[in-house]
Write a protein that holds these residues in place. Structure first.
Motif, PDB file in Angstrom:
ATOM      1  N   PRO A 165       0.829  -1.214   0.000  1.00 34.63           N
ATOM      2  CA  PRO A 165       0.000   0.000   0.000  1.00 34.63           C
ATOM      3  C   PRO A 165       0.864   1.265   0.000  1.00 34.63           C
ATOM      4  O   PRO A 165       2.080   1.218   0.212  1.00 34.63           O
ATOM      5  CB  PRO A 165      -0.782  -0.120   1.325  1.00 34.63           C
ATOM      6  CG  PRO A 165      -0.668  -1.549   1.742  1.00 34.63           C
ATOM      7  CD  PRO A 165       0.633  -2.040   1.196  1.00 34.63           C
ATOM      8  N   PHE A 166       0.200   2.400  -0.235  1.00 38.42           N
ATOM      9  CA  PHE A 166       0.912   3.674  -0.212  1.00 38.42           C
ATOM     10  C   PHE A 166       1.395   3.997   1.201  1.00 38.42           C
ATOM     11  O   PHE A 166       0.948   3.389   2.181  1.00 38.42           O
ATOM     12  CB  PHE A 166       0.008   4.790  -0.739  1.00 38.42           C
ATOM     13  CG  PHE A 166      -1.096   5.190   0.205  1.00 38.42           C
ATOM     14  CD1 PHE A 166      -0.940   6.285   1.037  1.00 38.42           C
ATOM     15  CD2 PHE A 166      -2.286   4.478   0.245  1.00 38.42           C
ATOM     16  CE1 PHE A 166      -1.947   6.658   1.912  1.00 38.42           C
ATOM     17  CE2 PHE A 166      -3.309   4.851   1.112  1.00 38.42           C
ATOM     18  CZ  PHE A 166      -3.138   5.942   1.947  1.00 38.42           C
ATOM     19  N   ILE A 167       2.309   4.947   1.299  1.00 43.28           N
ATOM     20  CA  ILE A 167       2.871   5.360   2.587  1.00 43.28           C
ATOM     21  C   ILE A 167       2.373   6.768   2.890  1.00 43.28           C
ATOM     22  O   ILE A 167       2.772   7.721   2.221  1.00 43.28           O
ATOM     23  CB  ILE A 167       4.405   5.329   2.564  1.00 43.28           C
ATOM     24  CG1 ILE A 167       4.902   3.917   2.223  1.00 43.28           C
ATOM     25  CG2 ILE A 167       4.968   5.781   3.916  1.00 43.28           C
ATOM     26  CD1 ILE A 167       6.414   3.834   2.034  1.00 43.28           C
ATOM     27  N   PRO A 168       1.498   6.954   3.872  1.00 48.21           N
ATOM     28  CA  PRO A 168       1.008   8.293   4.202  1.00 48.21           C
ATOM     29  C   PRO A 168       2.122   9.214   4.686  1.00 48.21           C
ATOM     30  O   PRO A 168       3.148   8.760   5.201  1.00 48.21           O
ATOM     31  CB  PRO A 168      -0.012   8.034   5.325  1.00 48.21           C
ATOM     32  CG  PRO A 168      -0.373   6.590   5.197  1.00 48.21           C
ATOM     33  CD  PRO A 168       0.857   5.912   4.686  1.00 48.21           C
ATOM     34  N   HIS A 169       1.894  10.518   4.565  1.00 54.92           N
ATOM     35  CA  HIS A 169       2.883  11.504   5.004  1.00 54.92           C
ATOM     36  C   HIS A 169       3.275  11.307   6.464  1.00 54.92           C
ATOM     37  O   HIS A 169       4.434  11.505   6.842  1.00 54.92           O
ATOM     38  CB  HIS A 169       2.315  12.921   4.849  1.00 54.92           C
ATOM     39  CG  HIS A 169       2.095  13.360   3.444  1.00 54.92           C
ATOM     40  ND1 HIS A 169       3.068  13.294   2.475  1.00 54.92           N
ATOM     41  CD2 HIS A 169       0.995  13.895   2.827  1.00 54.92           C
ATOM     42  CE1 HIS A 169       2.591  13.763   1.332  1.00 54.92           C
ATOM     43  NE2 HIS A 169       1.341  14.120   1.515  1.00 54.92           N
ATOM     44  N   TYR A 170       2.323  10.923   7.298  1.00 54.03           N
ATOM     45  CA  TYR A 170       2.574  10.961   8.735  1.00 54.03           C
ATOM     46  C   TYR A 170       3.400   9.794   9.268  1.00 54.03           C
ATOM     47  O   TYR A 170       3.851   9.824  10.411  1.00 54.03           O
ATOM     48  CB  TYR A 170       1.244  11.051   9.490  1.00 54.03           C
ATOM     49  CG  TYR A 170       0.501   9.743   9.705  1.00 54.03           C
ATOM     50  CD1 TYR A 170       0.616   9.037  10.898  1.00 54.03           C
ATOM     51  CD2 TYR A 170      -0.365   9.233   8.740  1.00 54.03           C
ATOM     52  CE1 TYR A 170      -0.084   7.861  11.117  1.00 54.03           C
ATOM     53  CE2 TYR A 170      -1.070   8.067   8.950  1.00 54.03           C
ATOM     54  CZ  TYR A 170      -0.932   7.380  10.148  1.00 54.03           C
ATOM     55  OH  TYR A 170      -1.636   6.219  10.355  1.00 54.03           O
ATOM     56  N   PHE A 171       3.631   8.764   8.459  1.00 54.56           N
ATOM     57  CA  PHE A 171       4.320   7.577   8.964  1.00 54.56           C
ATOM     58  C   PHE A 171       5.723   7.906   9.491  1.00 54.56           C
ATOM     59  O   PHE A 171       6.097   7.480  10.580  1.00 54.56           O
ATOM     60  CB  PHE A 171       4.401   6.511   7.871  1.00 54.56           C
ATOM     61  CG  PHE A 171       3.228   5.557   7.854  1.00 54.56           C
ATOM     62  CD1 PHE A 171       1.998   5.924   8.371  1.00 54.56           C
ATOM     63  CD2 PHE A 171       3.361   4.293   7.308  1.00 54.56           C
ATOM     64  CE1 PHE A 171       0.922   5.048   8.352  1.00 54.56           C
ATOM     65  CE2 PHE A 171       2.297   3.404   7.279  1.00 54.56           C
ATOM     66  CZ  PHE A 171       1.075   3.772   7.808  1.00 54.56           C
ATOM     67  N   GLY A 172       6.503   8.636   8.711  1.00 58.43           N
ATOM     68  CA  GLY A 172       7.846   8.977   9.165  1.00 58.43           C
ATOM     69  C   GLY A 172       7.823   9.849  10.400  1.00 58.43           C
ATOM     70  O   GLY A 172       8.647   9.693  11.316  1.00 58.43           O
ATOM     71  N   PHE A 173       6.887  10.758  10.453  1.00 64.91           N
ATOM     72  CA  PHE A 173       6.716  11.634  11.615  1.00 64.91           C
ATOM     73  C   PHE A 173       6.435  10.818  12.868  1.00 64.91           C
ATOM     74  O   PHE A 173       7.014  11.064  13.941  1.00 64.91           O
ATOM     75  CB  PHE A 173       5.578  12.606  11.317  1.00 64.91           C
ATOM     76  CG  PHE A 173       5.121  13.427  12.472  1.00 64.91           C
ATOM     77  CD1 PHE A 173       5.926  14.419  13.011  1.00 64.91           C
ATOM     78  CD2 PHE A 173       3.860  13.227  13.019  1.00 64.91           C
ATOM     79  CE1 PHE A 173       5.493  15.194  14.075  1.00 64.91           C
ATOM     80  CE2 PHE A 173       3.408  13.991  14.078  1.00 64.91           C
ATOM     81  CZ  PHE A 173       4.231  14.980  14.614  1.00 64.91           C
ATOM     82  N   ASN A 174       5.559   9.830  12.766  1.00 57.19           N
ATOM     83  CA  ASN A 174       5.234   9.009  13.934  1.00 57.19           C
ATOM     84  C   ASN A 174       6.409   8.170  14.398  1.00 57.19           C
ATOM     85  O   ASN A 174       6.610   7.967  15.604  1.00 57.19           O
ATOM     86  CB  ASN A 174       4.030   8.110  13.635  1.00 57.19           C
ATOM     87  CG  ASN A 174       2.701   8.802  13.836  1.00 57.19           C
ATOM     88  OD1 ASN A 174       1.648   8.170  13.849  1.00 57.19           O
ATOM     89  ND2 ASN A 174       2.713  10.116  13.988  1.00 57.19           N
ATOM     90  N   VAL A 175       7.203   7.655  13.459  1.00 57.98           N
ATOM     91  CA  VAL A 175       8.400   6.904  13.847  1.00 57.98           C
ATOM     92  C   VAL A 175       9.315   7.782  14.701  1.00 57.98           C
ATOM     93  O   VAL A 175       9.807   7.363  15.756  1.00 57.98           O
ATOM     94  CB  VAL A 175       9.153   6.373  12.609  1.00 57.98           C
ATOM     95  CG1 VAL A 175      10.530   5.841  12.998  1.00 57.98           C
ATOM     96  CG2 VAL A 175       8.353   5.266  11.932  1.00 57.98           C
ATOM     97  N   ASP A 176       9.519   9.017  14.268  1.00 57.92           N
ATOM     98  CA  ASP A 176      10.400   9.919  15.014  1.00 57.92           C
ATOM     99  C   ASP A 176       9.810  10.297  16.370  1.00 57.92           C
ATOM    100  O   ASP A 176      10.524  10.360  17.374  1.00 57.92           O
ATOM    101  CB  ASP A 176      10.670  11.184  14.191  1.00 57.92           C
ATOM    102  CG  ASP A 176      11.568  10.907  12.996  1.00 57.92           C
ATOM    103  OD1 ASP A 176      12.251   9.862  12.988  1.00 57.92           O
ATOM    104  OD2 ASP A 176      11.594  11.734  12.062  1.00 57.92           O
ATOM    105  N   VAL A 177       8.495  10.544  16.417  1.00 60.44           N
ATOM    106  CA  VAL A 177       7.843  10.861  17.693  1.00 60.44           C
ATOM    107  C   VAL A 177       7.976   9.693  18.661  1.00 60.44           C
ATOM    108  O   VAL A 177       8.278   9.873  19.853  1.00 60.44           O
ATOM    109  CB  VAL A 177       6.355  11.214  17.477  1.00 60.44           C
ATOM    110  CG1 VAL A 177       5.608  11.282  18.813  1.00 60.44           C
ATOM    111  CG2 VAL A 177       6.219  12.547  16.760  1.00 60.44           C
TER     112      VAL A 177
END
Length: 445
Positions: A227-239
């Motif tokens: 599936p596609f990768i939403p914008h927020y995925f990388g942000f959540n990993v860092d948080v």
């Protein structure tokens, strides 16, 4: 041991509490920890441990808040390099909680730092597999190329997952119960079962990833049609690597504005009302991401359309929705970029054009048709041969690819996403009519 599974339906996320001898451990807790505290009270148990199988991409975890409020220790792999106070938990490490022995297996593949939590007492073995082993599938290995600062290449992770599936679960009993962090509907895998648990023996027999195959074939299969990768995925990993703020405090800081007639120009407005209500009356520069119930994937599409740290307002139908919409927004860590929650007066600001389905059916060539389904859906076949295909998560950035010489009709597969897509294009095209085919798409597919 007593195991309770908690389900967050919109994100298809499973978290867990394990209770033994008056002590409780949590595995992969969601953003708001109050449900776990309530369960601890019901069980007359003290929360003493939080296990994180990896830094999650699709939701923000409450592990740091739980530690702050209960004194529990956080256990994660040393490979994570967590920025918060924690204890390293990797292969060879064990922790006792009551009569339950927890041990770690390093199971890379979805991420380099993924671990499986093995919980055992005298009666049974439970495997909390995070995003490594799902029911019927395994976690996708392609997130870390774009997921924040913690990068890893997808092919390397796919090969690591192959090794994990070949070797890491071999010495565990077949009757071990498999408890994954996600089920069907999550973007962390592609072919997950609707079952919420399984046994290791069943998965070894029927899960494609356990079957005998070459590494090359495994890598090809796992990387295909993710599936596609939403914008927020990388942000959540860092948080999650840093640790999120107390969610009750961040939600309380969000402002409420009643009967709002305008907001600052240039600030996106996310309108969560039903599509018909939106079309009758909405603020300029609004995007309609419906959040009517748990079946609406509001969290996913908010994080796919709005970028991390982009300021936005939320419009709700009633103040009765405020608590729920704040809770859902905070799941992905977007509450801190929220400028405020708004209600609207009844007088109209902006309306959407009424769609003439009969004219469209008879004269499709007079319209530009935009198909906003995902690439994997389009690959199975177009609904309209002439349609321009742009996935919804890319539409804001690619709206200039849509020609403006004809009225525009936006469609998806069932009608939910097209309301968002049509509103995005309405904001871009001020002299071209934009229509939402909505649920009428079912009359064509």
């Amino acid at each position: 041991m007593t195991i309770k599974q908690f389900k967050d339906s919109p994100l298809a996320h499973y978290s867990y509490a394990v209770v033994s001898e008056g002590k409780m451990a949590l595995i992969d807790p969601s953003r708001n920890p109050l449900q776990y505290y309530q369960y601890a009270e019901e069980q007359d148990a003290k929360i003493v441990a939080v296990f994180e199988t990896h830094p999650h991409a699709d939701f923000v975890s409450s592990h740091c808040q739980v530690r702050e409020q209960t004194g529990a220790n956080i256990y994660v792999s040393k490979l994570l390099g967590a920025d918060y106070e924690h204890q390293a938990f990797d292969e060879g490490d064990t922790v006792k909680v009551g009569n339950v022995k927890f041990k770690a297996l390093n199971t890379p593949g979805h991420s380099p730092d993924s671990i499986t939590i093995v919980a055992q007492d005298e009666h049974r073995t439970a495997l909390f597999t995070g995003d490594t082993l799902f029911i019927g599938d395994v976690g996708r290995p392609d997130l870390r190329e774009k997921a924040g600062n913690m990068t890893a290449k997808r092919v390397e992770l796919a090969k690591a997952m192959y090794d994990t599936m070949q070797n890491k679960y071999n010495d565990l009993p077949d009757d071990s119960i498999v408890y994954p962090a996600h089920g069907a509907g999550s973007l962390c895998g592609k072919n997950m079962s609707t079952d919420s648990s399984s046994t290791l023996g069943y998965e070894k027999k029927y899960n494609w990833a356990f079957q005998e195959q070459t590494e090359e074939k495994f890598v090809e299969t796992i990387l295909k049609d993710q599936p596609f990768i939403p914008h927020y995925f990388g942000f959540n990993v860092d948080v999650n690597k840093t640790g999120a703020d107390n969610v009750q405090q961040t939600k309380a800081a969000v402002k409420l504005k009643l009967l709002t007639e305008k907001v600052e120009s240039g600030i996106t407005v996310i309108d969560v009302r039903d599509g018909d209500k939106y079309k009758e009356n909405h603020l300029p520069n609004s995007i309609n991401i419906m959040a009517r119930n748990e079946d609406d994937k509001y969290e996913t599409w908010l994080g796919a359309i709005v970028k991390p740290e982009e300021p936005f307002y939320l419009v709700v139908e009633s103040v009765k929705q405020i608590s729920d919409i704040l809770e859902r927004t905070a799941k992905i860590g977007y509450e801190k970029q929220l400028r405020g929650i708004l209600t609207l007066p009844k007088e109209a600001f902006q309306t959407s054009e009424e769609f003439n389905l009969h004219d469209f059916r008879e004269h499709k060539d007079n319209y530009t048709i935009v198909d906003i389904r995902n690439q994997s859906e389009v690959a199975e076949g177009k609904i309209f041969d002439s349609a321009l295909t742009i996935p919804l998560n890319e539409l804001r950035e690619r709206a200039n690819e849509v020609p403006a010489n004809k009225p525009i009709v936006v469609h998806c597969a069932g009608g939910y996403r097209s309301t968002a897509g049509a509103s995005i294009l309405e904001n871009f095209f001020h002299k071209t009519d934009v229509f939402d085919l909505s649920e009428d798409i079912k009359k064509f597919n």
